[in-house]
Design a protein around this motif. Structure first.
Motif, PDB file in Angstrom:
ATOM      1  N   ARG A 181     -18.059 -97.789  39.629  1.00 30.58           N
ATOM      2  CA  ARG A 181     -18.434 -98.827  38.664  1.00 30.58           C
ATOM      3  C   ARG A 181     -17.559 -98.768  37.410  1.00 30.58           C
ATOM      4  O   ARG A 181     -17.188 -99.789  36.837  1.00 30.58           O
ATOM      5  CB  ARG A 181     -19.909 -98.691  38.291  1.00 30.58           C
ATOM      6  N   LYS A 182     -17.235 -97.535  36.982  1.00 32.26           N
ATOM      7  CA  LYS A 182     -16.371 -97.395  35.808  1.00 32.26           C
ATOM      8  C   LYS A 182     -14.979 -97.933  36.085  1.00 32.26           C
ATOM      9  O   LYS A 182     -14.363 -98.575  35.230  1.00 32.26           O
ATOM     10  CB  LYS A 182     -16.297 -95.919  35.396  1.00 32.26           C
ATOM     11  N   GLU A 183     -14.456 -97.665  37.295  1.00 33.09           N
ATOM     12  CA  GLU A 183     -13.139 -98.183  37.671  1.00 33.09           C
ATOM     13  C   GLU A 183     -13.133 -99.712  37.677  1.00 33.09           C
ATOM     14  O   GLU A 183     -12.106-100.341  37.413  1.00 33.09           O
ATOM     15  CB  GLU A 183     -12.738 -97.649  39.049  1.00 33.09           C
ATOM     16  N   GLN A 184     -14.278-100.293  37.969  1.00 34.17           N
ATOM     17  CA  GLN A 184     -14.399-101.748  37.976  1.00 34.17           C
ATOM     18  C   GLN A 184     -14.625-102.323  36.576  1.00 34.17           C
ATOM     19  O   GLN A 184     -14.731-103.537  36.408  1.00 34.17           O
ATOM     20  CB  GLN A 184     -15.568-102.171  38.879  1.00 34.17           C
ATOM     21  N   GLY A 185     -14.689-101.448  35.569  1.00 32.95           N
ATOM     22  CA  GLY A 185     -14.851-101.908  34.195  1.00 32.95           C
ATOM     23  C   GLY A 185     -16.267-102.260  33.819  1.00 32.95           C
ATOM     24  O   GLY A 185     -16.486-102.993  32.842  1.00 32.95           O
ATOM     25  N   GLN A 186     -17.254-101.722  34.534  1.00 35.19           N
ATOM     26  CA  GLN A 186     -18.652-102.018  34.225  1.00 35.19           C
ATOM     27  C   GLN A 186     -19.202-101.000  33.228  1.00 35.19           C
ATOM     28  O   GLN A 186     -18.805 -99.837  33.242  1.00 35.19           O
ATOM     29  CB  GLN A 186     -19.502-102.006  35.499  1.00 35.19           C
ATOM     30  N   TYR A 187     -20.120-101.451  32.391  1.00 34.10           N
ATOM     31  CA  TYR A 187     -20.787-100.564  31.444  1.00 34.10           C
ATOM     32  C   TYR A 187     -21.951 -99.911  32.165  1.00 34.10           C
ATOM     33  O   TYR A 187     -22.875-100.590  32.607  1.00 34.10           O
ATOM     34  CB  TYR A 187     -21.281-101.361  30.236  1.00 34.10           C
ATOM     35  N   VAL A 188     -21.925 -98.582  32.303  1.00 28.31           N
ATOM     36  CA  VAL A 188     -22.909 -97.897  33.149  1.00 28.31           C
ATOM     37  C   VAL A 188     -23.888 -97.022  32.373  1.00 28.31           C
ATOM     38  O   VAL A 188     -24.787 -96.432  32.967  1.00 28.31           O
ATOM     39  CB  VAL A 188     -22.196 -97.026  34.206  1.00 28.31           C
ATOM     40  N   LYS A 192     -29.970-110.353  32.212  1.00 36.35           N
ATOM     41  CA  LYS A 192     -29.553-110.855  33.526  1.00 36.35           C
ATOM     42  C   LYS A 192     -28.566-109.921  34.218  1.00 36.35           C
ATOM     43  O   LYS A 192     -28.373-110.022  35.425  1.00 36.35           O
ATOM     44  CB  LYS A 192     -28.928-112.245  33.366  1.00 36.35           C
ATOM     45  N   ASP A 193     -27.925-109.037  33.440  1.00 39.79           N
ATOM     46  CA  ASP A 193     -26.928-108.125  34.008  1.00 39.79           C
ATOM     47  C   ASP A 193     -26.934-106.843  33.183  1.00 39.79           C
ATOM     48  O   ASP A 193     -26.474-106.828  32.041  1.00 39.79           O
ATOM     49  CB  ASP A 193     -25.536-108.766  33.981  1.00 39.79           C
ATOM     50  N   ARG A 194     -27.452-105.760  33.749  1.00 39.27           N
ATOM     51  CA  ARG A 194     -27.586-104.512  32.999  1.00 39.27           C
ATOM     52  C   ARG A 194     -26.250-103.853  32.692  1.00 39.27           C
ATOM     53  O   ARG A 194     -26.180-102.910  31.903  1.00 39.27           O
ATOM     54  CB  ARG A 194     -28.461-103.533  33.767  1.00 39.27           C
ATOM     55  N   HIS A 195     -25.164-104.341  33.314  1.00 40.81           N
ATOM     56  CA  HIS A 195     -23.841-103.800  33.045  1.00 40.81           C
ATOM     57  C   HIS A 195     -23.098-104.593  31.980  1.00 40.81           C
ATOM     58  O   HIS A 195     -21.933-104.310  31.693  1.00 40.81           O
ATOM     59  CB  HIS A 195     -23.008-103.759  34.329  1.00 40.81           C
ATOM     60  N   GLY A 225     -14.802-104.843  21.440  1.00 40.94           N
ATOM     61  CA  GLY A 225     -14.910-105.416  22.780  1.00 40.94           C
ATOM     62  C   GLY A 225     -14.442-104.524  23.907  1.00 40.94           C
ATOM     63  O   GLY A 225     -14.413-104.954  25.062  1.00 40.94           O
ATOM     64  N   SER A 226     -14.089-103.278  23.607  1.00 34.08           N
ATOM     65  CA  SER A 226     -13.591-102.363  24.634  1.00 34.08           C
ATOM     66  C   SER A 226     -14.647-101.311  24.955  1.00 34.08           C
ATOM     67  O   SER A 226     -15.423-100.913  24.089  1.00 34.08           O
ATOM     68  CB  SER A 226     -12.308-101.670  24.169  1.00 34.08           C
ATOM     69  N   ILE A 227     -14.647-100.856  26.180  1.00 35.91           N
ATOM     70  CA  ILE A 227     -15.499 -99.724  26.541  1.00 35.91           C
ATOM     71  C   ILE A 227     -14.599 -98.573  27.005  1.00 35.91           C
ATOM     72  O   ILE A 227     -13.678 -98.768  27.807  1.00 35.91           O
ATOM     73  CB  ILE A 227     -16.536-100.074  27.637  1.00 35.91           C
ATOM     74  N   VAL A 228     -14.853 -97.403  26.444  1.00 39.44           N
ATOM     75  CA  VAL A 228     -14.070 -96.211  26.771  1.00 39.44           C
ATOM     76  C   VAL A 228     -14.945 -95.293  27.617  1.00 39.44           C
ATOM     77  O   VAL A 228     -16.009 -94.860  27.181  1.00 39.44           O
ATOM     78  CB  VAL A 228     -13.618 -95.486  25.491  1.00 39.44           C
ATOM     79  N   GLN A 229     -14.498 -95.009  28.829  1.00 38.28           N
ATOM     80  CA  GLN A 229     -15.272 -94.193  29.762  1.00 38.28           C
ATOM     81  C   GLN A 229     -14.397 -93.070  30.310  1.00 38.28           C
ATOM     82  O   GLN A 229     -13.208 -93.020  30.073  1.00 38.28           O
ATOM     83  CB  GLN A 229     -15.841 -95.053  30.886  1.00 38.28           C
ATOM     84  N   LYS A 230     -15.040 -92.155  31.013  1.00 40.25           N
ATOM     85  CA  LYS A 230     -14.364 -90.978  31.564  1.00 40.25           C
ATOM     86  C   LYS A 230     -13.725 -90.129  30.467  1.00 40.25           C
ATOM     87  O   LYS A 230     -12.652 -89.551  30.660  1.00 40.25           O
ATOM     88  CB  LYS A 230     -13.315 -91.382  32.610  1.00 40.25           C
ATOM     89  N   LYS A 231     -14.397 -90.042  29.310  1.00 43.18           N
ATOM     90  CA  LYS A 231     -13.906 -89.195  28.227  1.00 43.18           C
ATOM     91  C   LYS A 231     -14.234 -87.730  28.484  1.00 43.18           C
ATOM     92  O   LYS A 231     -13.548 -86.844  27.988  1.00 43.18           O
ATOM     93  CB  LYS A 231     -14.533 -89.626  26.890  1.00 43.18           C
TER      94      LYS A 231
END
Length: 417
Positions: free
Chosen positions: A155-162, A175-178, A255-261
């Motif tokens: 999901r993170k690779e797809q750019g979703q907020y998890v 309507k969309d939890r991501h 507007g950016s999400i930073v993941q896998k930190k």
């Protein structure tokens, strides 16, 4: 018949929540345990401990830590859980508690679904079914955690907020939890923080201004919306410089999400931050609150004064609190080391600790400890033990010196020992 101080422990992990199993819900666990207590005990006091959304692979859970602390203080003598996995999924740690710790402390442990009651076992838990179940729970937990991590990685690779929580200034799209939507009331506070920073205010000055004007903190916004419940450590929730800094450096607001930190060495281990080049950044994920130019301008003056040296710690760190705001005091090293309340510039209170001499505190605490030891007769015993140890060392040293002396003289005289 002794009066039981019964603790019912309830836990619901994130994995359980995904499964949506009704039997694992907090309400169902509570109902099941309370009914069992009512049917099997007559004279008791009931205490409930709950961890909602915590993994069972380790004991870093506030509810279980609170319960174990009360066990150590002899305030709890019976613990009841729905099954072993609610208390712990690590079969080695669970076995230590069941076979050694709880029996030593005189605590009765009951697991309903596993039909286990420590009162029915003498010595160790010899029943192979119990040990096998513990091992299965442990393996199941590690397997499930691995699968969850793999699904989240995709999901993170797809750019979703998890993340399960929405950052301050945003809320989950119903309507969309991501997806994230701007929370108008919170976003105004974020914009004001950036605006004041551009004007030249420091993080401490902004925090003090907000506290003086009673601007609601992020946790108060969440409490108003029914997302959480907390009790302030002091008299009220306060803005701090660190909270302001976290907001100022968070790219979520452009507007950016930073993941896998972060990454973990193993399931249930601690998080370690990864090099920035390995972070996964998804740009344009949601509507920004702050303009990119404003964000970059704010970042220009940040982090330049950071001292890479690690500050020395003190044995009293974490044990001293401010008598005004009830926050932990910070240690400042130097020629005249002292403790201070780091929030005194930001919390708008006039009586927070400015400087408390560290050496004076050390001497005062040592005198208090000495008085207590003398009153209880411990000081004389400790002194005697220390003298006995030194006498033993002196005797050993004398024997060694005599042995060396005879060896050297026997060589000179040509004698054989």
């Amino acid at each position: 018949m002794k009066r039981y101080q019964i603790a019912i422990y309830i836990r619901l992990s994130k994995e359980d929540d995904r499964c949506k199993e009704e039997s694992n819900s907090i309400t169902m666990q509570r109902s099941l345990l309370e009914r069992y207590v009512k049917d099997h005990f007559a004279d008791y006091d009931l205490h409930e401990f709950c961890d909602d959304g915590y993994t069972g692979t380790n004991f870093e859970r506030p509810g279980v830590q609170d319960m174990l602390e009360r066990v150590r203080n002899n305030e709890i003598n019976c613990i009841i859980v729905k099954d072993f996995s609610r208390f712990a999924r690590d079969y080695i740690e669970l076995g230590s508690y069941l076979e050694q710790i709880f029996p030593f402390l005189g605590v009765r442990f009951i697991s309903l679904n596993d039909k286990y009651d420590s009162d029915n076992y003498q010595g160790s838990i010899a029943d192979i079914d119990v040990n096998f179940k513990n091992l299965v729970y442990d393996l199941y937990s590690k397997d499930l955690s691995g699968k969850v991590r793999s699904a989240l990685a995709v999901r993170k690779e797809q750019g979703q907020y998890v993340s399960g929580n929405s950052p301050f200034g945003y809320e989950k799209d119903p309507k969309d939890r991501h997806a994230l939507l701007i929370a108008g009331d919170e976003a105004e506070v974020v914009r004001r923080i950036y605006s004041l920073t551009v004007e030249g205010y420091t993080a401490s000055e902004i925090a003090r201004l907000f506290n003086e004007t009673h601007v609601k903190t992020p946790i108060e916004f969440k409490m108003e919306k029914g997302k959480t419940s907390r009790i302030p450590k002091g008299n009220r929730f306060m803005w701090t410089a660190s909270t302001i800094c976290q907001i100022l450096r968070n790219e979520i607001y452009i507007g950016s999400i930073v993941q896998k930190k972060y990454e973990k060495d193993f399931v249930g281990g601690k998080n370690h931050i990864k090099p920035r080049e390995e972070w996964l950044v998804s740009y344009g994920h949601h509507e920004p609150i702050i303009d990119r130019k404003v964000f970059d301008k704010v970042q220009e003056g940040r982090g330049k004064k950071r001292n890479p040296k690690r500050h020395p710690t003190h044995p009293l760190t974490g044990k001293l609190v401010c008598g005004c705001c009830s926050r932990n005091l910070s240690y400042r090293a130097g020629l005249n080391p002292y403790f201070t309340c780091k929030n005194r510039y930001s919390n708008a209170m006039d009586h927070c600790v400015d400087k408390a001499n560290a050496m004076f505190l050390e001497q005062y605490i040592l005198l208090m400890m000495q008085d207590k030891l003398e009153t209880e007769g411990e000081l004389e015993r400790l002194t005697k033990d220390m003298i006995d140890r030194y006498i033993d060392k002196i005797v050993v040293c004398d024997e060694q010196r005599i042995e060396i002396f005879w060896k050297e003289n026997s060589k000179v005289c040509g004698c054989r020992s």
